[in-house]
Write a protein that holds these residues in place. Structure first.
Motif, PDB file in Angstrom:
ATOM      1  N   ARG A   1     -10.733   8.153   5.710  1.00 47.88           N
ATOM      2  CA  ARG A   1     -10.045   7.874   4.450  1.00 47.88           C
ATOM      3  C   ARG A   1      -8.972   6.796   4.607  1.00 47.88           C
ATOM      4  NH1 ARG A   1      -5.439   9.212   1.807  1.00 47.88           N
ATOM      5  NH2 ARG A   1      -4.758  10.285   3.674  1.00 47.88           N
TER       6      ARG A   1
ATOM      7  N   ILE B   1      -0.511   9.028  -7.573  1.00 49.32           N
ATOM      8  CA  ILE B   1       0.231   9.794  -6.557  1.00 49.32           C
ATOM      9  C   ILE B   1       1.454  10.464  -7.184  1.00 49.32           C
ATOM     10  CG2 ILE B   1       1.663   9.577  -4.476  1.00 49.32           C
ATOM     11  CD1 ILE B   1      -0.247   7.382  -3.547  1.00 49.32           C
TER      12      ILE B   1
ATOM     13  N   ARG C   1       2.489  13.185   1.263  1.00 51.41           N
ATOM     14  CA  ARG C   1       2.809  13.928   0.051  1.00 51.41           C
ATOM     15  C   ARG C   1       1.599  14.585  -0.579  1.00 51.41           C
ATOM     16  NH1 ARG C   1       6.249  11.304  -4.575  1.00 51.41           N
ATOM     17  NH2 ARG C   1       5.476  13.049  -5.780  1.00 51.41           N
ATOM     18  N   SER C   2       0.554  13.757  -0.824  1.00 50.94           N
ATOM     19  CA  SER C   2      -0.573  14.316  -1.558  1.00 50.94           C
ATOM     20  C   SER C   2      -1.323  15.338  -0.713  1.00 50.94           C
ATOM     21  CB  SER C   2      -1.514  13.215  -2.040  1.00 50.94           C
ATOM     22  OG  SER C   2      -1.708  12.277  -1.039  1.00 50.94           O
ATOM     23  N   LEU C   3      -1.262  15.168   0.630  1.00 51.62           N
ATOM     24  CA  LEU C   3      -1.895  16.160   1.497  1.00 51.62           C
ATOM     25  C   LEU C   3      -1.230  17.513   1.312  1.00 51.62           C
ATOM     26  CD1 LEU C   3      -2.760  15.196   5.200  1.00 51.62           C
ATOM     27  CD2 LEU C   3      -3.705  17.064   3.850  1.00 51.62           C
TER      28      LEU C   3
ATOM     29  N   ARG D   1      -9.669  14.606   0.954  1.00 53.86           N
ATOM     30  CA  ARG D   1      -9.616  14.290   2.378  1.00 53.86           C
ATOM     31  C   ARG D   1     -11.047  14.070   2.836  1.00 53.86           C
ATOM     32  NH1 ARG D   1      -4.771  13.099   1.974  1.00 53.86           N
ATOM     33  NH2 ARG D   1      -5.413  13.229  -0.189  1.00 53.86           N
TER      34      ARG D   1
ATOM     35  N   THR E   1       0.841  -1.176   0.000  1.00 50.16           N
ATOM     36  CA  THR E   1       0.000   0.000   0.000  1.00 50.16           C
ATOM     37  C   THR E   1       0.883   1.235   0.000  1.00 50.16           C
ATOM     38  OG1 THR E   1      -1.401  -1.258   1.458  1.00 50.16           O
ATOM     39  CG2 THR E   1      -1.972   1.047   1.117  1.00 50.16           C
ATOM     40  N   PRO E   2       0.777   2.077  -1.016  1.00 56.61           N
ATOM     41  CA  PRO E   2       1.626   3.258  -1.032  1.00 56.61           C
ATOM     42  C   PRO E   2       1.195   4.251   0.043  1.00 56.61           C
ATOM     43  CG  PRO E   2       0.174   3.229  -2.930  1.00 56.61           C
ATOM     44  CD  PRO E   2      -0.092   1.974  -2.172  1.00 56.61           C
ATOM     45  N   ASP E   3       2.146   4.992   0.549  1.00 60.94           N
ATOM     46  CA  ASP E   3       1.834   5.955   1.598  1.00 60.94           C
ATOM     47  C   ASP E   3       1.303   7.226   0.950  1.00 60.94           C
ATOM     48  OD1 ASP E   3       1.593   7.207   3.978  1.00 60.94           O
ATOM     49  OD2 ASP E   3       3.701   7.772   4.114  1.00 60.94           O
ATOM     50  N   THR E   4      -0.004   7.334   0.911  1.00 62.27           N
ATOM     51  CA  THR E   4      -0.616   8.444   0.191  1.00 62.27           C
ATOM     52  C   THR E   4      -0.651   9.710   1.035  1.00 62.27           C
ATOM     53  OG1 THR E   4      -2.743   7.766   1.027  1.00 62.27           O
ATOM     54  CG2 THR E   4      -2.147   7.017  -1.170  1.00 62.27           C
ATOM     55  N   SER E   5      -0.540   9.531   2.343  1.00 61.81           N
ATOM     56  CA  SER E   5      -0.931  10.616   3.239  1.00 61.81           C
ATOM     57  C   SER E   5      -0.109  11.884   3.082  1.00 61.81           C
ATOM     58  CB  SER E   5      -0.841  10.124   4.668  1.00 61.81           C
ATOM     59  OG  SER E   5       0.440   9.555   4.868  1.00 61.81           O
TER      60      SER E   5
ATOM     61  N   ARG F   1       5.819   0.234   6.494  1.00 60.48           N
ATOM     62  CA  ARG F   1       6.502   1.439   6.935  1.00 60.48           C
ATOM     63  C   ARG F   1       7.970   1.123   7.250  1.00 60.48           C
ATOM     64  NH1 ARG F   1       2.430   3.691  10.992  1.00 60.48           N
ATOM     65  NH2 ARG F   1       0.884   3.193   9.397  1.00 60.48           N
TER      66      ARG F   1
END
Lengths: 300, 277
Positions: B94, B165, A16-18, B90, A10-14, A290
């Motif tokens: 999520r 991404i 960077r994209s945030l 967001r 699962t890529p860590d989306t949190s 992680r």
């Protein structure tokens, strides 16, 4: 590139994209109505297709109360299935761990022609239908199979017994450990090992003192996924098990048998154990990913 | 061994680990799979053709491939929507929804099978309202379709997610600054760069659904020619000791699976080529 691994990692989306979406909201944002519609569709789809099936397992398992749940699990047949499942998983994980370490060492640390093809061959079991994974062993070891008459003459039982169930499970879980380790070890390169060798370390010392500490999270990750699949495999095992009650039924097979006998609480009680295994596996997987990212050398 | 000799590494253990790898790979995977193809040569071409084109086999293959294709189409559309919501927006929960996308990978197929059946049976939480609307899901081809959608969910999401991404935001900004509408940017700029990943996810979901057994057979009804999938027909033929029939059906399915692997490898190369330009 590895297909299954990109799927399973699962890529860590949190982070960077945030940061990105906060920094440049305007040019990349859809109208509010569209945004809400997409979120509602996504959440609704996942709720119906993923959350509800999970919830229903536990509701059905506890449908007649906690006492009925635990008496279903205390049944000797349930215990024999749990023991068999644990045994098969131990053998499959153990053998595939040794194979996976060897394959990853050869593929990641050395250059040779045909490497991509070898990786494709290792991946092969992922694309074979579980039923066919069982069928190939019936054709080898069944009464009408290649080795059937020989096995019968020597009074050896592979099919409808532990060895057959273990073989089919090893087949379906074959790629997991190797696929978890190959990209990690390729990224890490060979410099540290070469330094250890040039300083006089033996091959085994180098592996245990230098390589293994670098890949320990990757090893655990492969073992985790291999174990989950080994304990949960249904199709392949169903074909080779013979369904001898109290002897060759794994937990998933027992779920089916009890379900077909309308013993709903008992069936869903076993199913709830497997569902818990799946949930624990997912949580552990997220944590391990992680740690593996920390072991990956980064350019920036 | 000389052909496989490593080129530049000074590390030990190549012969040992490569030997172990090739031996184990042959014993567990290659020889058993080769056995299947050898076994199928017991049949003459005419016999093989008769088995594969018999009404029941043909129906089962049509049901497996047809419904898998339809389910993969749903996964393609819904997977894109899910990925877009997870990456671009967001909303509360999520991260939880992101994590549960993998449930169909992790949940044993038999558990998924009994759970979906309980859910969509006539008295089930979803089955009851659907039945009131005149739609019967469990024990019909529609049930097979639902189970195939379930097991295909992670494929499109997990193949497209990293690509979306990593998508360079400057391309979108450039298009916007040149006056392109948002709809235009999404359909003409973003979706084309996601295409290789979308097709890969589609192919993987399709391949998985075709071979799927555990999560489908409980909800399927398993009526010959109506709701009987090809993997189940293999199991039935085996239980009747009609090994030749089982082998012939398996060969057809394996050949299709190999074609899909080949196509996916091509797609991956296309994706890499596109990423590097």
């Amino acid at each position: 590139m590895s297909i299954e691994m990109t799927l399973q990692r699962t890529p860590d989306t949190s982070a960077r994209s945030l940061a990105e979406s906060a920094a440049r909201r305007d040019p990349r944002a859809e109208p509010t109505v569209v945004r809400y519609a997409i979120i509602t569709l996504a959440v609704g789809f996942l709720s119906i297709f993923v959350v509800l099936p999970l919830v229903v397992v536990f509701v059905e398992a506890f449908g007649k109360g906690i006492a009925a749940y635990f008496s279903a699990l205390a049944d000797p047949e349930a215990w024999s299935a749990i023991r068999l499942t644990l045994g098969v998983a131990a053998v499959s994980v153990g053998t595939n761990l040794v194979f996976g370490l060897a394959a990853a060492w050869a593929i990641a640390k050395f250059d040779f022609p045909g490497k991509t093809f070898l990786i494709t061959l290792i991946d092969l079991p992922f694309s074979v239908s579980p039923v066919i994974s069982g069928l190939v062993f019936v054709l080898l070891f069944g009464a009408q199979g290649f080795f059937g008459p020989w096995l019968q003459a020597h009074d050896l039982q592979i099919l409808f017994a532990f060895p057959g169930i273990a073989l089919a499970t090893i087949f379906v879980t074959f790629p997991f450990v190797a696929r978890a380790l190959i990209p990690l070890m390729q990224e890490q390169g060979t410099q540290e090992e070469e330094a250890a060798i040039s300083l006089g370390a033996s091959g085994l010392q180098t592996f245990f003192r230098v390589t293994l500490p670098n890949i320990k999270w990757g090893v655990l990750y492969g073992v985790l996924l291999c174990n989950a699949r080994a304990m949960g495999e249904f199709g392949a095992v169903s074909v080779v098990s013979g369904h001898v009650r109290g002897e060759t039924n794994t937990m998933p097979l027992l779920v089916e048998i009890l379900y077909n006998e309308y013993q709903m609480v008992a069936s869903f009680a076993i199913a709830s154990l497997l569902a818990m295994l799946a949930l624990i596996t997912l949580i552990a997987k997220t944590i391990l990913e992680r740690n593996i990212d920390g072991d990956m050398p980064h350019d920036d | 061994m000389s052909v496989l000799a490593p080129r530049r590494s000074t590390l030990p253990g190549f012969g040992l680990t490569m030997g172990l790898t090739l031996t184990w790979l042959s014993l567990i995977v290659l020889i058993p799979l080769a056995g299947l193809f050898v076994r199928s040569t017991d049949l003459s071409l005419v016999q093989f053709w008769d088995i594969v084109t018999s009404r029941r086999t043909l129906s089962a293959l049509k049901i497996s491939f047809g419904l898998s294709f339809a389910a993969a189409c749903v996964n393609l559309v819904m997977g894109t929507i899910v990925v877009w919501a997870l990456v671009r927006y967001r909303f509360p929960g999520r991260r939880l929804f992101d994590a549960i996308v993998d449930v169909p990978f992790a949940l044993p197929t038999a558990v998924a099978g009994v759970a979906l059946t309980a859910l969509f049976a006539q008295k089930g939480w979803l089955g009851a309202p659907l039945a009131a609307a005149g739609i019967k899901v469990a024990f019909t081809p529609l049930g097979i379709f639902i189970a195939m959608i379930f097991i295909g969910i992670p494929f499109v999401v997990r193949t497209v997610q990293p690509v979306l991404i990593d998508l360079d935001p400057e391309i979108e900004e450039a298009a916007a600054s040149l006056g392109a509408s948002r709809w235009h940017i999404v359909t003409k700029v973003i979706l084309p760069s996601l295409t290789p990943a979308l097709l890969t996810g589609f192919a993987l979901a399709f391949a998985r659904a075709v071979g799927e057994y555990g999560s489908v057979i409980f909800i399927a009804g398993n009526l010959p020619n109506v709701s009987e999938i090809a993997p189940l027909l293999i199991v039935i033929r085996l239980s009747e000791f009609r090994y030749a029939d089982a082998t012939a059906i398996a060969v057809v399915m394996l050949v299709v699976a190999f074609v899909i692997i080949f196509a996916v490898n091509r797609l991956q190369r296309w994706a890499q080529a596109q990423a590097s330009t």
